[in-house]
Every structure is written in C-alpha cells, then in structure tokens.
Scaffold this motif. Structure first.
Motif, PDB file in Angstrom:
ATOM      1  N   SER A  24      41.925  32.902  34.722  1.00 23.27           N
ATOM      2  CA  SER A  24      42.703  33.920  35.439  1.00 23.27           C
ATOM      3  C   SER A  24      41.812  34.929  36.154  1.00 23.27           C
ATOM      4  CB  SER A  24      43.611  34.663  34.452  1.00 23.27           C
ATOM      5  OG  SER A  24      44.462  33.776  33.773  1.00 23.27           O
ATOM      6  N   ALA A  25      40.584  35.109  35.691  1.00 21.30           N
ATOM      7  CA  ALA A  25      39.688  36.111  36.280  1.00 21.30           C
ATOM      8  C   ALA A  25      38.926  35.592  37.489  1.00 21.30           C
ATOM      9  CB  ALA A  25      38.681  36.586  35.220  1.00 21.30           C
ATOM     10  N   LEU A  26      38.936  34.278  37.727  1.00 17.72           N
ATOM     11  CA  LEU A  26      38.069  33.698  38.758  1.00 17.72           C
ATOM     12  C   LEU A  26      38.387  34.214  40.161  1.00 17.72           C
ATOM     13  CD1 LEU A  26      37.865  29.994  37.496  1.00 17.72           C
ATOM     14  CD2 LEU A  26      36.119  31.784  37.308  1.00 17.72           C
ATOM     15  N   VAL A  27      39.626  34.023  40.601  1.00 13.15           N
ATOM     16  CA  VAL A  27      39.981  34.423  41.969  1.00 13.15           C
ATOM     17  C   VAL A  27      39.900  35.938  42.166  1.00 13.15           C
ATOM     18  CG1 VAL A  27      41.859  34.502  43.666  1.00 13.15           C
ATOM     19  CG2 VAL A  27      41.332  32.365  42.485  1.00 13.15           C
ATOM     20  N   PRO A  28      40.421  36.768  41.247  1.00 15.13           N
ATOM     21  CA  PRO A  28      40.271  38.217  41.432  1.00 15.13           C
ATOM     22  C   PRO A  28      38.817  38.654  41.580  1.00 15.13           C
ATOM     23  CG  PRO A  28      41.910  37.785  39.749  1.00 15.13           C
ATOM     24  CD  PRO A  28      41.293  36.462  40.081  1.00 15.13           C
ATOM     25  N   LEU A  29      37.931  38.142  40.741  1.00 15.21           N
ATOM     26  CA  LEU A  29      36.524  38.520  40.840  1.00 15.21           C
ATOM     27  C   LEU A  29      35.901  38.012  42.128  1.00 15.21           C
ATOM     28  CD1 LEU A  29      35.240  37.955  37.184  1.00 15.21           C
ATOM     29  CD2 LEU A  29      35.574  40.131  38.348  1.00 15.21           C
ATOM     30  N   ARG A  30      36.161  36.760  42.443  1.00 14.78           N
ATOM     31  CA  ARG A  30      35.559  36.157  43.640  1.00 14.78           C
ATOM     32  C   ARG A  30      35.984  36.895  44.911  1.00 14.78           C
ATOM     33  NH1 ARG A  30      34.204  35.105  47.768  1.00 14.78           N
ATOM     34  NH2 ARG A  30      33.696  33.143  48.806  1.00 14.78           N
ATOM     35  N   GLU A  31      37.242  37.233  45.004  1.00 20.20           N
ATOM     36  CA  GLU A  31      37.746  37.851  46.235  1.00 20.20           C
ATOM     37  C   GLU A  31      37.442  39.344  46.305  1.00 20.20           C
ATOM     38  OE1 GLU A  31      38.948  36.181  48.701  1.00 20.20           O
ATOM     39  OE2 GLU A  31      39.085  34.241  47.719  1.00 20.20           O
ATOM     40  N   SER A  32      37.683  40.072  45.227  1.00 19.22           N
ATOM     41  CA  SER A  32      37.531  41.530  45.272  1.00 19.22           C
ATOM     42  C   SER A  32      36.072  41.947  45.391  1.00 19.22           C
ATOM     43  CB  SER A  32      38.156  42.167  44.026  1.00 19.22           C
ATOM     44  OG  SER A  32      37.452  41.793  42.857  1.00 19.22           O
ATOM     45  N   LEU A  33      35.192  41.298  44.634  1.00 24.08           N
ATOM     46  CA  LEU A  33      33.785  41.699  44.647  1.00 24.08           C
ATOM     47  C   LEU A  33      33.048  41.232  45.888  1.00 24.08           C
ATOM     48  CD1 LEU A  33      32.840  41.234  40.885  1.00 24.08           C
ATOM     49  CD2 LEU A  33      33.495  43.312  42.110  1.00 24.08           C
ATOM     50  N   ALA A  34      33.679  40.376  46.675  1.00 23.04           N
ATOM     51  CA  ALA A  34      33.118  40.042  47.979  1.00 23.04           C
ATOM     52  C   ALA A  34      33.546  41.063  49.037  1.00 23.04           C
ATOM     53  CB  ALA A  34      33.554  38.644  48.412  1.00 23.04           C
ATOM     54  N   LEU A  35      34.559  41.878  48.725  1.00 23.84           N
ATOM     55  CA  LEU A  35      35.032  42.915  49.656  1.00 23.84           C
ATOM     56  C   LEU A  35      34.414  44.279  49.375  1.00 23.84           C
ATOM     57  CD1 LEU A  35      38.881  42.255  49.995  1.00 23.84           C
ATOM     58  CD2 LEU A  35      37.156  42.023  51.783  1.00 23.84           C
ATOM     59  N   LEU A  36      34.488  44.711  48.121  1.00 28.41           N
ATOM     60  CA  LEU A  36      34.103  46.079  47.778  1.00 28.41           C
ATOM     61  C   LEU A  36      32.638  46.415  48.081  1.00 28.41           C
ATOM     62  CD1 LEU A  36      36.141  46.495  44.474  1.00 28.41           C
ATOM     63  CD2 LEU A  36      36.691  47.367  46.751  1.00 28.41           C
TER      64      LEU A  36
ATOM     65  N   ALA B 299      38.227  49.146  57.064  1.00 36.37           N
ATOM     66  CA  ALA B 299      37.625  49.696  55.847  1.00 36.37           C
ATOM     67  C   ALA B 299      38.689  50.035  54.806  1.00 36.37           C
ATOM     68  CB  ALA B 299      36.805  50.939  56.188  1.00 36.37           C
ATOM     69  N   VAL B 300      39.744  50.710  55.228  1.00 37.30           N
ATOM     70  CA  VAL B 300      40.803  51.108  54.296  1.00 37.30           C
ATOM     71  C   VAL B 300      41.527  49.875  53.758  1.00 37.30           C
ATOM     72  CG1 VAL B 300      42.998  52.325  54.082  1.00 37.30           C
ATOM     73  CG2 VAL B 300      41.116  53.367  55.350  1.00 37.30           C
ATOM     74  N   SER B 301      41.846  48.949  54.638  1.00 36.70           N
ATOM     75  CA  SER B 301      42.549  47.746  54.220  1.00 36.70           C
ATOM     76  C   SER B 301      41.732  46.943  53.214  1.00 36.70           C
ATOM     77  CB  SER B 301      42.872  46.878  55.449  1.00 36.70           C
ATOM     78  OG  SER B 301      43.528  45.699  55.079  1.00 36.70           O
ATOM     79  N   ASN B 302      40.439  46.747  53.502  1.00 35.37           N
ATOM     80  CA  ASN B 302      39.584  45.993  52.586  1.00 35.37           C
ATOM     81  C   ASN B 302      39.444  46.691  51.230  1.00 35.37           C
ATOM     82  OD1 ASN B 302      39.155  43.921  54.368  1.00 35.37           O
ATOM     83  ND2 ASN B 302      37.134  44.581  54.991  1.00 35.37           N
ATOM     84  N   THR B 303      39.331  48.018  51.263  1.00 39.26           N
ATOM     85  CA  THR B 303      39.216  48.767  50.007  1.00 39.26           C
ATOM     86  C   THR B 303      40.470  48.600  49.164  1.00 39.26           C
ATOM     87  OG1 THR B 303      37.816  50.415  51.093  1.00 39.26           O
ATOM     88  CG2 THR B 303      38.798  51.034  48.998  1.00 39.26           C
ATOM     89  N   ALA B 304      41.623  48.785  49.793  1.00 41.40           N
ATOM     90  CA  ALA B 304      42.890  48.683  49.059  1.00 41.40           C
ATOM     91  C   ALA B 304      43.094  47.280  48.499  1.00 41.40           C
ATOM     92  CB  ALA B 304      44.050  49.059  49.977  1.00 41.40           C
ATOM     93  N   ILE B 305      42.832  46.262  49.322  1.00 38.23           N
ATOM     94  CA  ILE B 305      43.052  44.884  48.874  1.00 38.23           C
ATOM     95  C   ILE B 305      42.028  44.487  47.820  1.00 38.23           C
ATOM     96  CG2 ILE B 305      43.192  42.486  49.603  1.00 38.23           C
ATOM     97  CD1 ILE B 305      45.506  44.362  50.480  1.00 38.23           C
ATOM     98  N   GLY B 306      40.799  44.989  47.943  1.00 38.62           N
ATOM     99  CA  GLY B 306      39.796  44.707  46.920  1.00 38.62           C
ATOM    100  C   GLY B 306      40.238  45.198  45.561  1.00 38.62           C
ATOM    101  N   ILE B 307      40.844  46.394  45.521  1.00 39.56           N
ATOM    102  CA  ILE B 307      41.343  46.942  44.257  1.00 39.56           C
ATOM    103  C   ILE B 307      42.515  46.104  43.737  1.00 39.56           C
ATOM    104  CG2 ILE B 307      42.460  48.931  43.195  1.00 39.56           C
ATOM    105  CD1 ILE B 307      40.848  50.682  45.198  1.00 39.56           C
ATOM    106  N   VAL B 308      43.423  45.728  44.636  1.00 39.33           N
ATOM    107  CA  VAL B 308      44.574  44.909  44.237  1.00 39.33           C
ATOM    108  C   VAL B 308      44.096  43.572  43.663  1.00 39.33           C
ATOM    109  CG1 VAL B 308      46.554  43.603  45.111  1.00 39.33           C
ATOM    110  CG2 VAL B 308      46.196  45.962  45.842  1.00 39.33           C
ATOM    111  N   LEU B 309      43.126  42.951  44.316  1.00 37.02           N
ATOM    112  CA  LEU B 309      42.612  41.669  43.843  1.00 37.02           C
ATOM    113  C   LEU B 309      41.977  41.798  42.462  1.00 37.02           C
ATOM    114  CD1 LEU B 309      41.073  40.439  47.208  1.00 37.02           C
ATOM    115  CD2 LEU B 309      42.876  39.257  45.934  1.00 37.02           C
TER     116      LEU B 309
END
Length: 448
Positions: free
Chosen positions: A80-92, A396-406
């Motif tokens: 369950s942690a794979l996609v959230p980590l992969r996507e969010s930490l590539a944005l933040l 910048a704002v969109s990526n930050t918000a989505i990174g947190i959501v992911l």
C-alpha cells in the motif's frame, strides 16, 4: 580529429532524421552558443530518457514491485505504501532543490547524481530480494524506494532546465514523444521475455521468482547507470545564476491561490481525487494474485498489457485533451471506476475468471489507459488554464498539494489491514466517481 568529425556528422544525420530538422539549425529559446551542439544534445537526451523510461517499466511501483512483494511474502501494508511514496517523493523535493539548481551554472550534474542515486536504490533492492523475505523485505524495499523517489525528483527538476538550455523549443515535444515510443516498444519486448521466462528456467517457482525479480532490478540498475554516463556527455553551456527564489518558500506563499482563485482550487481538488486511478492498480494486481494465479507468466502478461496501454492511449487522450481536457479527466475517472467495479465483482464472485490471463491483462490494460488519460488531461488543463504570469505559481502549489495527498495515500494500507482489499477498492471507486463529476463541472479552458 577525423574520427571526431565523422562522429559529429553521424550525430547530425541522426538528429536530422529523428527531429525532422535537416539543417540542424532550428534554435528557439536556447542560448546562441548552444545551437551548434544541439544535434548532439538531442541525441544524448533521447538515449538517456529512453533508458530511464524503460527502467520505469521494469521496476514499476504500480505493477512489478507490488507483484514482487506479494510473491515473496511481504505484508500488504508495504504494498500500500509503494505508489504514495513513489509519486509524492518525486514531487516534493522539486520545491526544495530548485534554488540550489538555479545557483549552479551547469546543471546536468544534478541529473547525473539523481540517476546514480536511483541506480544505487535498485542495487539495494536487488540484494534485498536475494537475501530477505517477509516484513524485512518490505521494509528494505520501502526505504530504498524512498531514496529512489527523492533522486527521481532531483532528475525531474534538472531535466526540464537542461533540456530548456540545450534543445530548441519546437523540438522538445518530439524528443519526449520519441523517448516514450522507444521505451514503450522495448518494454513490450521485455514483457514478452518475462512472459516466456518460466518456460526457459528449470527452477522451482520460488527460485524462478527470485531470479526474475533480481534480473529486472539488475537491468534497471544498469539502465540508470548507463543513462547517467550518457547524460554527462550532453554539451551544456553555463546558465544564469541570479534571480531565483526558494521554490518551497514561494510555493507556501502562493498556497492562498487554493481558496482565492476558485477555478484553480476546484481543479486541484479534482486532481487530488483523480489519484484514485493511480492507487487502484497495485490493489488490482493483488486481487489478481489472490484469485489463484501468481505465476511469473501472469506477471509478464500484465506487463505486456500495461506497455501496450502506454503505447496506444497517449495519442488518443492527447488529441481529445486539446479539445476538452476536463472531459478527458472525467472519462478517465469513469473508466477507472468501471474497471475497479468489474475487478471487485470478479474477485468476490468469480475469482477463477480473474485468474485467467486474458481477463487479468484486460483489467490492467483498462486501468493503465485510464491512468494515462488522467495524467494527460490534468497536465493539459493546468497548462491551458494558466498564463505566463501565474503558471509557475500554479504548478508549484498544485504539485505541493498533490504531493501531500499522495503521501496520505499510505493510510490505505491501514484500511486494507483492518477491512480488506475489497473495502480499499470501494473507497477508491467512490473517490473516482466524485472526481468524474467534479471534472465535468470544470470550465472548458480550451474554449476560453
């Protein structure tokens, strides 16, 4: 000297063919001194990007890594942690690294270091697959994926900057398209190899799984090492080092756009709901495995389906997005919801059907098509709704918000642990349904 001249002539001919630029002198929005070196820069960019895109297919956090962890006994919480980590930490990290990048005259070395970091992470995963099982393997892969994703974020920031300095404005789209086509074709070939690999290995199922996953991770490691070497050869002229602000600080200052700019805020909310299409794929993979077919042949079939979806879906979604990108987002969300519903129904009442390779492959193909549509639609919508004055702040704002959501998506692991994978898919179906309705309510920015 003669050998160097012949290599340059070959590079220019190759560039002229690939970029459809016979005189190799289309130089828009790049420094004058970079114009003569553009053929070499284009070709080396293409090779490096093709290698990393192929690597992404081989070690996909949505398909290959979930299958690997499940096959080798890791608990579902790690999957369950794979996609959230992969996507969010590539944005933040992109927000943090921007200022340091801006202060460095030659920026390709950021990409090189990031690529080496991804290679090191994959090497660590390879060793973990060989020596660990169960929870220990899960922890190792999750921690190494964190390193991989952060390094990927560094590469993402650097690639846009270096490409903007070395490749002409009218050639960047062709570069990305060619890289995607080449990598997609190679990933299909790789999937066919995986599909027939069990027939070539005279080993037990457990040994075969270990060998195959080690081979995929090892090949991925070599691809990122090779890409780092190739990228280091790109001729980049020093750039300006003044006028940059800390992207993280600027993004935080701009967060008020979420509630002051109603149209933008509605888009970000819709984009946040659309992540359900990305989260769904690993859980579909788990359901396919639990339905009775966890063989390597089945994994090869799913990789083939995913690769074909990437090759075939992009052009269709892209053309539609130029007309009505909000309809593309709505359609993609709806398709994902229907696909999840069908998979859930089969899992509950006809698991033997879901275990059939053609049914499982079809489910992954549809899920991947929907995910590509969501990505193309939301990217096009953001670019078209923004202006030159506010595009950087919107991004910048969109990526930050989505990174947190992911990152918050890791909580789905708790839902899986307490109520089961079926409830996770129900939650994702609900979010996808809301995303489809909200996307339809957005303004058509292509007509404004």
């Amino acid at each position: 000297m003669q050998q160097r001249t012949s290599q340059r002539e070959l590079t220019e001919k190759l560039y002229g063919y690939l970029a459809e630029d016979e005189d190799a002198r289309v130089c828009k929005d790049i420094p004058d001194e970079a114009c003569n070196a553009q053929p070499k820069a284009f070709v080396f960019h293409l090779i490096a990007l093709s290698m990393t895109k192929l690597g992404d297919a081989l070690v996909s956090a949505r398909l290959v890594l979930p299958w690997m962890l499940s096959a080798l006994g890791a608990p579902a919480a790690f999957i369950s942690a794979l996609v959230p980590l992969r996507e969010s930490l590539a944005l933040l990290p992109q927000l943090v690294i921007a200022q340091q990048l801006r202060e460095t005259p030659v920026r390709k070395w950021f990409w090189v270091v990031g690529s080496l970091g991804q290679a090191v992470a994959l090497l660590g995963m390879l060793l973990s697959v060989i020596g660990l099982r169960g929870s220990a393997l899960g922890w190792a892969v999750v921690l190494l994926l964190t390193l991989f994703s952060v390094a990927r974020g560094v590469c993402s920031v650097a690639s846009k900057d270096v490409q903007g300095k070395t490749v002409s404005k009218t050639r960047r789209g062709r570069l990305s398209g060619l890289a995607a086509t080449i990598a997609g074709s190679l990933s299909v070939v790789t999937a066919l190899v995986v599909l027939f690999a069990p027939q070539l290995m005279s080993t037990t199922a457990s040994e075969g799984s270990t060998l195959l996953f080690a081979a995929l991770l090892g090949l991925g490691c070599l691809l990122w090492l090779g890409a780092a070497f190739v990228y280091a050869q790109i001729p980049e002229v020093p750039g300006a080092t003044s006028g940059g602000g800390n992207a993280l600080v600027e993004a935080l200052k701009s967060l008020q756009l979420l509630w002051r700019d109603r149209a933008f805020g509605q888009f970000v909310l819709t984009r946040a709901l659309l992540v359900s299409s990305a989260f769904a794929i690993p859980y579909i993979v788990v359901m396919i495995q639990r339905s009775g077919d966890s063989s390597l042949t089945s994994l090869g079939g799913l990789m083939l389906a995913s690769g074909l979806a990437g090759m075939l879906a992009g052009r269709f979604w892209g053309r539609w997005s130029d007309v009505a990108s909000h309809h593309v987002m709505a359609a993609a969300a709806a398709i994902a919801v229907v696909d999840m519903g069908l998979v859930l129904a089969l899992f509950l009442w006809a698991p033997e059907w879901l275990a059939m390779q053609w049914v499982a492959g079809g489910a992954i193909f549809i899920a991947a098509v929907a995910h590509h549509g969501a990505r193309v639609g939301r990217k096009t919508y953001l670019v078209d709704m923004a202006t030159q004055e506010n595009r950087a702040a919107y991004t910048a704002v969109s990526n930050t918000a989505i990174g947190i959501v992911l990152l918050l998506g890791i909580a789905l692991g708790a839902v899986d642990a307490y109520w089961g994978v079926e409830i996770v898919l129900v939650v994702l179906m609900a979010l996808g349904s809301i995303a489809a309705l909200r996307a339809l309510a957005l303004a058509n920015v292509q007509q404004q």
